[in-house]
Structures are given as C-alpha cells and as structure tokens.
Design a protein around this motif. Structure first.
Motif, short mmCIF file in Angstrom:
data_model
loop_
_atom_site.label_atom_id
_atom_site.label_comp_id
_atom_site.label_asym_id
_atom_site.label_seq_id
_atom_site.Cartn_x
_atom_site.Cartn_y
_atom_site.Cartn_z
N SER B 86 0.83 -1.21 0.00
CA SER B 86 0.00 0.00 0.00
C SER B 86 0.86 1.26 0.00
O SER B 86 0.35 2.36 0.08
N TYR B 87 2.16 1.09 -0.04
CA TYR B 87 3.18 2.14 0.01
C TYR B 87 3.33 2.76 1.38
O TYR B 87 4.40 3.24 1.72
N ALA B 88 2.25 2.75 2.20
CA ALA B 88 2.34 3.23 3.58
C ALA B 88 3.02 4.59 3.68
O ALA B 88 3.88 4.81 4.52
N GLY B 139 -0.64 7.49 -7.99
CA GLY B 139 -0.20 6.16 -7.57
C GLY B 139 1.27 5.91 -7.87
O GLY B 139 2.02 5.42 -7.03
N GLY B 140 1.69 6.31 -9.07
CA GLY B 140 3.08 6.09 -9.47
C GLY B 140 4.03 6.92 -8.62
O GLY B 140 5.10 6.45 -8.23
N GLN B 141 3.61 8.14 -8.28
CA GLN B 141 4.45 9.00 -7.46
C GLN B 141 4.56 8.48 -6.04
O GLN B 141 5.63 8.52 -5.43
N ARG B 142 3.46 7.96 -5.53
CA ARG B 142 3.48 7.38 -4.17
C ARG B 142 4.48 6.23 -4.13
O ARG B 142 5.23 6.07 -3.17
N LEU B 159 13.31 -4.71 0.48
CA LEU B 159 12.22 -5.67 0.33
C LEU B 159 11.05 -4.95 -0.32
O LEU B 159 10.70 -3.84 0.06
N LEU B 160 10.44 -5.58 -1.30
CA LEU B 160 9.30 -4.96 -1.98
C LEU B 160 8.13 -5.94 -2.00
O LEU B 160 8.27 -7.05 -2.52
N ASP B 161 7.01 -5.52 -1.42
CA ASP B 161 5.83 -6.38 -1.36
C ASP B 161 4.86 -5.98 -2.47
O ASP B 161 4.25 -4.93 -2.39
N GLU B 162 4.76 -6.80 -3.48
CA GLU B 162 3.88 -6.50 -4.64
C GLU B 162 4.04 -5.04 -5.04
O GLU B 162 3.06 -4.28 -5.03
#
Lengths: 281, 365
Positions: B86-88, B139-142, B159-162
C-alpha cells in the motif's frame, strides 16, 4: 488487484444510492423537521434579548439580562465549577479512553477482550438515574466527601465511553502498515507511537475529548445527586433558578451556554479542516 | 558469508495455528541480486518477506543477512528497508518528511538532511515535490516516494511487497524497467514478492517459485521458463500444454512418451532423468506449437480442428480440439501480417507441428 476490485465495487455501490432528491414533498418534510428541532431554541435565544421582566412578554430589545447574569456571583461560581469539572474530567477520561482504545485495537487478542469492550461502552446504555443513584450511594457508604472532587470522579466515569468511541473508531480505521513502515524506518516502538500513531490518532482524540467535554458540561442528573453545596455546576444552578421563577436571565445564560458549545464544535471543525489541508499542501 | 549467500534462509518455517505459511524453506540470495518470490496467494511469499523484515518471527529456522543472524534483531535495527504494497506513505507528513523519516536518528544538520532528501528526490525524478502532501501524489508518485524513503539509508537489502500491484498496466510496465534500472544504479539487493509471473520474468535475476509454503524451484527467468522441473512451475510461469503418459523408451538424450490421449510424443528436451515406465507429462509451450494448414510431410505433428481463437492484437491464442483429448490444445501465434485472421472459422482442420527439442518431460503431480 483485489484492492482495485474493491474500489470498483465501492464506486458501483455509490451509484446505487437511493435517489432521495426525487421524492415528492421531501423539501417540505425536511423544512418541518428543522422547525420542530430549532424553534424552541430560537425562541429561547430571542427572549433572552427581551428587556421585560416576563419571559414571554416582549417589550423591547435589550442586553440587560446578560449583564445581570454575568454579574451574578452565583452564576460566575457555577460556570467556574462547570469548567473545572468538565476540563479535569475530559482530560482524565480522554487519557483513559485512549489507553483503552489502544489496548483493544492494537493489543492483539487476549482473554476477556470482548468483555472489556462491552464493559467500557456499557455506561452508555445504563440509565443515567441508575448511575447517579449508584454513585451517590457508593460515595456516602465509603464516606467520601471531596466536594467538587466527587463530581469530577463521577463525570470521569460516564465520560470515558464517549471519549472512547471516536478514538477507537479512528484506530480501527488506521492502516497498521503505517506503523510497520515506521518501525522499518528505524523507529522504535515508542518513536513509532510518538511520531506516527499519535499524530494519526489525534483527530480521534480531539473528537473524543470534545464529546466528553460537552457531555460533562451538560450533565444534570448525576451532578445534582452527587454535588453537594458549593459544588453547583451551571446546569444545576439554571434548574434552581427556574424553580425560583422564570426570568430572561435564564434565557440569557442558556444562550451563552449554547453559543459556547457551538464555538467548541466550530473550533474543532476548523482545526480538523486545517490539519487536512496541511497534509494536502 | 559470501556474496553467494548474502541472505541465507535456513530451514525457515512459520506456522499460524495449524496453517503452515512457510514450511522448511532453505535457499540463499546473492549480493546485489534482483530476486523474486513468485507464487499464488497463500503460498507463503509475503510471510517469508515479512520474516526478512522482522515483522514475523520464524517458528523454526534461521535467517542470516550478510553473515549476521537476524533472530534477535527487531525491525528497526535490521539493515533492510521495505516498500509496502500500500506504500504506507505517512499521510500527516510531506513528501520530504516521508523520505527523510529514516534519517531522524542520524543527527544530521538541516542542510545535510535537505541535501540527502533532495538527492533521493532526484533519484526518483521527483525534484521539487518535497513540499507536497501525500494526498497530492498519483499512484506512481506514491510508489516512487516509498522507494526513495526505503533507499535513503542505503540498506543492505530492499524488500518490496507486490510493488507494482496498485498501478495500472501501462504504468506497471514502465515501472518494471525503472525499478530494474534503479536496482542496477544503487547496487542494493532487491527481494520482491509478486504473484504476477510476467513481472517476475521481466525484472528478476532469479526467481523462487513458491507453493504451499515451499520453495519449489529457484532459477533464472529463462531457465525457469524453458527448463522447468515441476509441472506447477511449468504451468505457473506462462501456460503449458500437458500430454500425460509414461516413458516408452529413454536414452541418449531422447525419449518417447506414450500418451494416454494423443499417441506417442518424442522429446529431445530437458529433464532426461527418467526411466522406462515412469509416469510423466510431455509438456509443450503454446508458442512452440505452430499451426499448419497442410499436412506436414516430416517431423512431429498432430491433427486437430479449430475450436475457438482469441484475438489479442499482437498475437492470437487458438484452441485446437484434438481427437481423443479432453482439453483443447492451446497454441499462441504472432499476428504478423494479419496471420491470426487466416486461421479460419471453427472446425477448420489444421495440423499442429513442433520441434522435439521443445518437448519438456515433467513428473506427474
């Protein structure tokens, strides 16, 4: 992917909202409803500016009753008592409610969780007169007589659930990954709480505190029972004024109380609006 | 510790009650590698990632990063950073404050802090966005801000989650390349979780294909695609036509499979370690089966009738009914010069041809 689908679902739900605007006569009903709600209050405010001694007998515009109310020592003392009780009770109740909400929303699962949740919100359902009698009997049976202190303690108990509800709602709606992100970015548990959880929770805490403050300020039954001589709050004093005879002074002081409450709500609205625009810019 | 086993996952299991999210997983990730954990939802890939980050504690086993055991180290002391699905992005902080969040403890002066944040903004091509709020970003900027925030401390592992799951298709394809470039530029080991096989194939140096809490196969994208060793992996990465049967003869890099539905199929492809009589599947990728309108005179082929075709623009999927076989055979053809439109209508008789090299032998499940 599933997020996306939920989003589309939500949009579809929004489109299905009942088209109430098309119902015939709805405008008139709404108008009648607001009249029903607000006419008594408008009348109250209107007659507070009456210069006549009789409440319902309009003679001319004047603010003499306000001046009289403000210079009344008893009213001054009652206002002071009300503010002391509401402020202290709100602070304590909000602190306790915040801790409770944190434990219940973030504490994982523990034995008695559902029970705790029920118990903390139960006072909302208990008839106020029952609480009042119970507190009164309790205080007299243990012989506690702290004057205003008794009133404050009683107020804290019934303010907690009111402060608790918005705080918990806010916590439940909060994305826990934000806190994980903070911990991932080298913030300890305490720093995460301080720099992420609390700022994000703040609107809930402020809302809870405001609710508690207004409820405390407004309380009559419990205060009447518990408060002894010298710990009269404003609502109790207004009641005693009415018993001695209705004068526009009652209208005046009630109007002040009304606008004070509106001011608090407006202040909260502005603050929350500001914090929103702050995140936007 | 070596570069070969920069991250070492040793016999890791994670149980949630009766559910075994991860079940005795062991493998190593190399230094500087772009590594994908690929699998369907519920395969344990996210749990494994969260154990690397320190948000979950393994039930059994150990994780080492750069030779250091991670068991006793809380998330905020691990040399890893994470980009959440969710980028958080902290909604109460500006873009610059978000990116600088990890630097708070470094006791930098304001000028040094600003400089680092500006560099990070440059890295993600968002210079000048520092003062904006989280709500103002696309979305892309987030996603870029989340990346910059996680990279600013130069962690040993990202680490990258989806990471691309929330983006639309066009942006996703663009970000795949950008992420790849970014990883080369910063030289940090990237471990990412995805259920999208295309994403895994495009971006990673190596992929661990996971299912039911186990890492089934670990290999580079090309080898995994062309030489899968398990039917699950063959099917999950791309699509596959399976012809089940048993080994009729094997030896000298050549095998014949007696299939239950379509006669014998010859293979000179990978995985020759079977013996006569073993139950196997002869597997052929759709793009390796070509449609011929005339009966071939040599090589391997089978006859069928066009059942349906799905036009996809640049290519077409054609489903062919083959006599004796329940499921249609899938072929993929490039739509070069409008070839897809010449396949013809339903029930048109065609021949499918393939080279024996492209037939992969796989054990049956």
């Amino acid at each position: 992917m599933s997020d996306h689908m939920n989003e589309t679902k939500n949009i579809m739900k929004k489109k299905k909202i009942l088209p109430v605007g098309h119902f015939r006569g709805l405008g008139a009903w709404t108008f009648a409803f607001f009249i029903y709600l607000y006419v008594p209050i408008v009348v109250l405010v209107f007659y507070s500016f009456n210069s006549n001694r009789m409440v319902m007998n309009w003679e001319g515009f004047g603010i003499s009753w306000y001046l009289k109310a403000f210079s009344n020592n008893n009213i001054q003392q009652a206002v002071l008592n009300s503010l002391i009780v509401a402020t202290v009770a709100t602070a304590c109740a909000t602190a306790i409610a915040t801790i409770g909400a944190l434990v219940l929303a973030r504490g994982g699962s523990f034995k008695g969780k559902t029970l705790s949740l029920g118990l903390i919100t139960l006072p909302l359902m208990v008839p106020e007169i029952v609480t009042a009698v119970a507190v009164l009997i309790f205080f007299s049976s243990i012989g506690m007589n702290l004057g205003l202190g008794n009133v404050i303690i009683a107020h804290i108990t019934f303010c907690i659930p009111f402060a608790f509800m918005p705080i918990r709602a806010r916590l439940e709606g909060m994305d826990t990954t934000l806190e994980q992100a903070a911990r991932d970015l080298y913030a300890t548990e305490w720093e995460t709480f301080r720099f992420v959880t609390v700022p994000l929770l703040m609107p809930g805490i402020v809302a809870g505190a405001m609710l508690a403050f207004v409820i405390s300020l407004d309380d009559f039954i419990i205060t009447l029972m518990v408060g002894g001589a010298g710990s009269t709050t404003l609502p109790v004093y207004i009641y005693s004024m009415i018993r001695r005879g209705l004068t526009p002074e009652v209208n005046a002081i009630s109007t002040v109380l009304l606008f004070f409450s509106i001011a608090i709500v407006t202040a909260y609205w502005i603050v929350s609006k500001k914090s929103q625009t702050k995140t936007v810019h | 510790m070596s570069d070969e086993s920069f991250i070492s996952i040793k016999n890791i299991s994670k149980h949630f009650g009766d559910v075994r999210a991860c079940d005795d997983i062991t493998f190593d990730i190399r230094r500087g590698e772009f590594f994908a954990l690929l699998g369907p939802s519920g395969c344990g890939k996210t749990t494994l990632l969260r154990m690397l980050a320190g948000f979950e504690t393994p039930t059994m086993g150990e994780i080492f990063i750069d030779g250091q055991p991670m068991a006793a180290i809380p998330p905020y002391e691990r040399p890893v950073n994470m980009v959440f699905q969710s980028y958080a992005i902290f909604p109460h902080l500006s873009v610059a404050q978000n990116i600088g969040f990890g630097l708070r403890k470094d006791k930098l002066s304001k000028a040094e802090m600003d400089k680092k944040v500006d560099e990070a903004l440059d890295l993600i091509a968002m210079a000048g966005y520092g003062g904006r709020g989280a709500d103002e970003l696309s979305g892309g900027q987030r996603q870029r801000v989340a990346l910059a925030r996680a990279l600013i401390k130069k962690p040993k592992v990202l680490l990258l989650d989806e990471p691309l799951g929330a983006l639309d298709k066009k942006l996703r394809e663009q970000m795949q390349l950008e992420l790849r470039d970014l990883q080369r530029e910063v030289g940090i080991t990237f471990v990412f979780v995805t259920h999208d096989q295309e994403e895994a194939l495009t971006m990673s140096d190596r992929i661990a294909v996971m299912r039911d809490g186990k890492a089934l196969e670990i290999d580079g994208p090309v080898d995994l695609y062309e030489k899968p060793k398990t039917p699950f992996c063959a099917d999950f990465l791309g699509t596959m036509n399976f012809f089940e049967g048993s080994i009729d003869a094997i030896g000298g890099g050549e095998a014949t499979v007696k299939t239950t539905e379509v006669g014998t199929i010859k293979s000179t492809g990978p995985n020759m370690n079977f013996s006569t009589g073993d139950a196997v599947s002869a597997a052929i990728r759709p793009e390796n089966m070509k449609i011929s309108f005339d009966k071939p005179t040599s090589g391997s082929f089978m006859e069928g009738k066009v059942r349906a075709s799905a036009f996809l623009g640049d290519r077409a999927h054609v489903y062919i009914n083959v006599e004796g076989r329940k499921d249609p055979v899938l072929t993929a053809m490039q739509n070069m010069g409008g070839a897809a439109s010449r396949v013809g209508g339903d029930d048109h008789t065609v021949w499918l041809t393939w080279s024996d090299e492209s037939v992969i032998l796989l054990p049956q499940e």
